[in-house]
Design an enzyme around this catalytic site. Structure first.
Site, PDB file in Angstrom:
ATOM      1  N   SER A  34       0.499  -1.719   0.040  1.00 34.40           N
ATOM      2  CA  SER A  34      -0.312   0.216  -0.386  1.00 34.40           C
ATOM      3  C   SER A  34       0.774   0.921   0.336  1.00 34.40           C
ATOM      4  CB  SER A  34      -0.466   0.033   0.912  1.00 34.40           C
ATOM      5  OG  SER A  34      -2.069   1.350   1.354  1.00 34.40           O
TER       6      SER A  34
ATOM      7  N   TYR B 218      -2.490   5.583  -4.074  1.00 36.20           N
ATOM      8  CA  TYR B 218      -3.573   6.349  -4.235  1.00 36.20           C
ATOM      9  C   TYR B 218      -3.077   7.950  -4.970  1.00 36.20           C
ATOM     10  CZ  TYR B 218      -6.501   4.377  -0.727  1.00 36.20           C
ATOM     11  OH  TYR B 218      -6.795   2.860   0.351  1.00 36.20           O
TER      12      TYR B 218
ATOM     13  N   THR C  74      -5.544   2.761  -6.695  1.00 33.17           N
ATOM     14  CA  THR C  74      -7.325   2.648  -6.223  1.00 33.17           C
ATOM     15  C   THR C  74      -8.002   3.637  -6.502  1.00 33.17           C
ATOM     16  OG1 THR C  74      -6.183   1.523  -4.005  1.00 33.17           O
ATOM     17  CG2 THR C  74      -8.115   2.950  -3.947  1.00 33.17           C
TER      18      THR C  74
ATOM     19  N   LYS D 233      -7.905  -0.389  -9.071  1.00 35.04           N
ATOM     20  CA  LYS D 233      -9.146  -0.994  -7.616  1.00 35.04           C
ATOM     21  C   LYS D 233     -10.508  -0.313  -8.170  1.00 35.04           C
ATOM     22  CE  LYS D 233      -8.222  -3.578  -3.216  1.00 35.04           C
ATOM     23  NZ  LYS D 233      -8.898  -2.668  -2.421  1.00 35.04           N
TER      24      LYS D 233
ATOM     25  N   HIS E 283     -13.769  -1.571  -1.644  1.00 31.20           N
ATOM     26  CA  HIS E 283     -13.030  -2.130  -0.794  1.00 31.20           C
ATOM     27  C   HIS E 283     -13.003  -2.775   0.253  1.00 31.20           C
ATOM     28  CE1 HIS E 283      -9.439   1.160  -0.408  1.00 31.20           C
ATOM     29  NE2 HIS E 283      -9.915   0.544   1.397  1.00 31.20           N
TER      30      HIS E 283
ATOM     31  N   GLY F  13     -15.125 -10.169   0.617  1.00 26.49           N
ATOM     32  CA  GLY F  13     -15.780 -10.980   0.868  1.00 26.49           C
ATOM     33  C   GLY F  13     -14.688 -12.421   0.910  1.00 26.49           C
TER      34      GLY F  13
ATOM     35  N   ARG G  40     -13.826 -15.519   1.658  1.00 27.69           N
ATOM     36  CA  ARG G  40     -12.740 -15.860   2.521  1.00 27.69           C
ATOM     37  C   ARG G  40     -12.530 -17.377   2.885  1.00 27.69           C
ATOM     38  NH1 ARG G  40     -13.001 -11.349   3.175  1.00 27.69           N
ATOM     39  NH2 ARG G  40     -13.174 -10.127   4.846  1.00 27.69           N
TER      40      ARG G  40
END
Length: 381
Positions: free
Chosen positions: A127, A149, A175, A252, A276, A309, A311
Site C-alpha cells: 500500500s 493513492y 485505487t 482497483k 473496498h 469478502g 474467505r
C-alpha cells in the site's frame, strides 16, 4: 504496541500468538485467533466497514448466494492451481490485497507478509500507506505490486510510481474509489489514531495527522487521508499514469460495467471489482454481484480480479466461475499476521491453496481454465 523498527531482524518471540499456527484449519479460525490477541481498537480498524456496514455484510452474503454446478467423470488427477496474473506465473489465481499500516498488528508488518506471499508463490500488493517501504519489500524477492493513492500533489504520486519502478515492483494498482475515506463508525467511536511507532513509510516523515486527533475530528486516519488524497482523480489522471509507467496498470475499485469499459479504453491491464471491503460507500453493490456485468462488458479486453469478502478456496472457485481471472484477499492475511507473523500469513495462504485445490478437483476441473467454464446458479435472497 511494540516499538521495534520495521528494519529490525526477525523476532519470532514477538509474534503475538500463544499457540501453533498449524492449529488453524480454516480462515475463520484465523479470524477468531486474531480477535483474541489484537487490541479492540485495532481489531475494529481491520474488521470494520463504513456506515451501518450493510455492504460489508452483503459482500459475504453475495458470495454465499453463488452455487457452482460441478462436472463429473473428468480426470482431475493432475489438478493444478497454477495461474498467470498480469503476465507472471502464480501458484494460485490470487494476490494479497493492499492493507495499510500492517505494523499495527505485528512488529515486522508488511515485511513478514511479503515473505509469506513469496513462499506461497502469490503476488503481494504494498500500500501507499504501508508501514514498511517498498524497497524493503521488493528485496524479499517475490512478485510485488505497488498500490497507489492519487495524492493532492500529482507530482508526488508520480514520484511514488517512479520509486516503485526503481525498486522492482511488477505492477501499479491505482485505487479509484477513495476520494476520501468512508465514514467508519468503529474508528470514529474509538477516536482511532496511529501509535507513534507506526508510520506511512512512503509519505512525509515524522508525526502526521494520522497520529493525532485534530479539533473536531473523531478519526485521525480520516483526517489524514482527507488531507493527503486528491478528490480530483479523473480519467485524465488514469491516462496520464498510463503514459507515465511501463508497468502493468490495474484499477482497483471498479463496480460499474461502463467504468470497466472506459478503463480498458485507457489501456489498463486489469480492473479489480471491489467495494473496498465495504469500507467506502455503504450501500454499494456487493462485488460478487457486480462481477458478471463487468466481465461481460469487457469481453476479454483486460483481466478482471474480484476483491471484497473472499474467505476461502470455494470463493476463489466461485469468482473464476463468474468470469474473474483471480481474486485479491485483504483481511485474512492480516489475521494470520496478527496470530503468527510470517508463519501465520503463510498458514492462511496455504489454507486458501489447499481449499482451492480441493474445490477445483471436486468441481471436476483439472485446472484454472476449466473453472472458468463452470456454470453457476444464484440462490434467491
Amino acid at each position: 504496541m511494540d516499538s521495534t523498527s520495521a528494519d529490525a531482524e526477525p523476532r519470532p518471540e514477538a509474534d503475538g500468538f500463544h499457540g501453533p499456527v498449524d492449529g488453524l484449519h480454516c480462515l475463520a479460525d484465523a479470524e477468531r485467533a486474531a480477535d483474541a490477541v489484537l487490541p479492540a481498537a485495532v481489531r475494529d480498524f481491520i474488521a470494520g466497514g463504513s456506515g451501518a456496514e450493510v455492504t460489508l455484510d452483503a459482500n459475504r452474503a453475495a458470495l454465499d448466494r453463488v452455487f457452482v454446478v460441478p462436472r463429473v467423470l473428468r480426470d482431475v488427477s493432475p489438478c493444478t492451481t497454477e495461474a498467470t496474473l498480469l503476465g507472471r506465473p502464480a501458484r494460485l489465481p490470487l494476490a494479497v490485497a493492499p492493507v495499510a499500516y500492517q505494523r499495527l498488528v505485528h512488529p515486522e508488518g508488511e515485511l513478514a507478509a511479503a515473505r509469506a506471499a513469496k513462499a506461497v508463490g502469490v503476488p503481494f500488493t504494498v500500500s501507499t500507506l504501508s508501514s514498511v517501504p517498498v524497497e524493503r519489500l521488493t528485496e524479499v524477492g517475490g512478485t510485488v505490486w505497488f498500490q497507489l493513492y492519487w495524492l493532492r500533489e500529482p507530482g508526488r504520486a508520480l514520484d511514488l510510481v517512479r520509486r516503485a519502478e526503481d525498486a522492482g515492483a511488477a505492477a501499479i494498482v491505482l485505487t479509484v474509489d477513495v476520494p476520501w475515506m468512508g465514514r467508519r463508525l468503529r474508528d470514529v467511536r474509538n477516536r482511532f489514531a496511529l501509535p507513534d511507532q507506526v508510520r506511512a513509510a512512503h509519505l512525509a516523515a515524522g508525526r502526521s495527522a494520522a497520529h493525532r486527533l485534530p479539533a473536531g475530528a473523531a478519526s485521525a486516519l480520516a483526517a489524514h487521508t482527507e488531507a493527503a488524497f486528491s478528490p480530483a482523480l479523473t480519467w485524465s489522471s488514469v491516462r496520464a499514469l498510463r503514459e507515465r509507467t511501463r508497468l502493468p496498470l490495474v484499477l482497483k475499485g471498479v463496480l460499474a460495467a461502463e467504468d470497466a469499459v472506459r478503463a480498458a479504453e485507457c489501456g489498463v491491464d486489469a480492473v479489480v471489482v471491489s467495494n473496498h471491503g465495504g469500507r467506502q460507500l455503504d450501500g454499494a453493490v456487493p462485488s460478487a454481484d457486480a462481477l458478471p456485468d463487468v466481465v461481460t462488458a469487457l469481453a476479454g479486453r483486460c483481466e478482471v480480479l474480484l476483491d471484497s469478502g473472499v474467505r476461502g478456496g470455494t470463493d476463489v472457485l466461485r469468482a473464476l466461475a463468474l468470469g474473474a481471472s483471480g481474486v485479491m484477499v485483504g483481511r485474512p492475511p492480516l489475521w494470520g499476521l496478527a496470530v503468527g507473523g510470517e508463519d501465520g500469513v503463510r498458514r492462511v495462504l496455504e489454507l486458501l491453496a489447499d481449499e482451492f485445490r480441493d474445490a477445483l478437483g471436486l468441481a471436476g476441473c483439472p485446472d484454472v481454465a476449466a473453472a472458468r467454464e463452470l456454470r453457476t446458479v444464484h440462490r434467491q435472497r
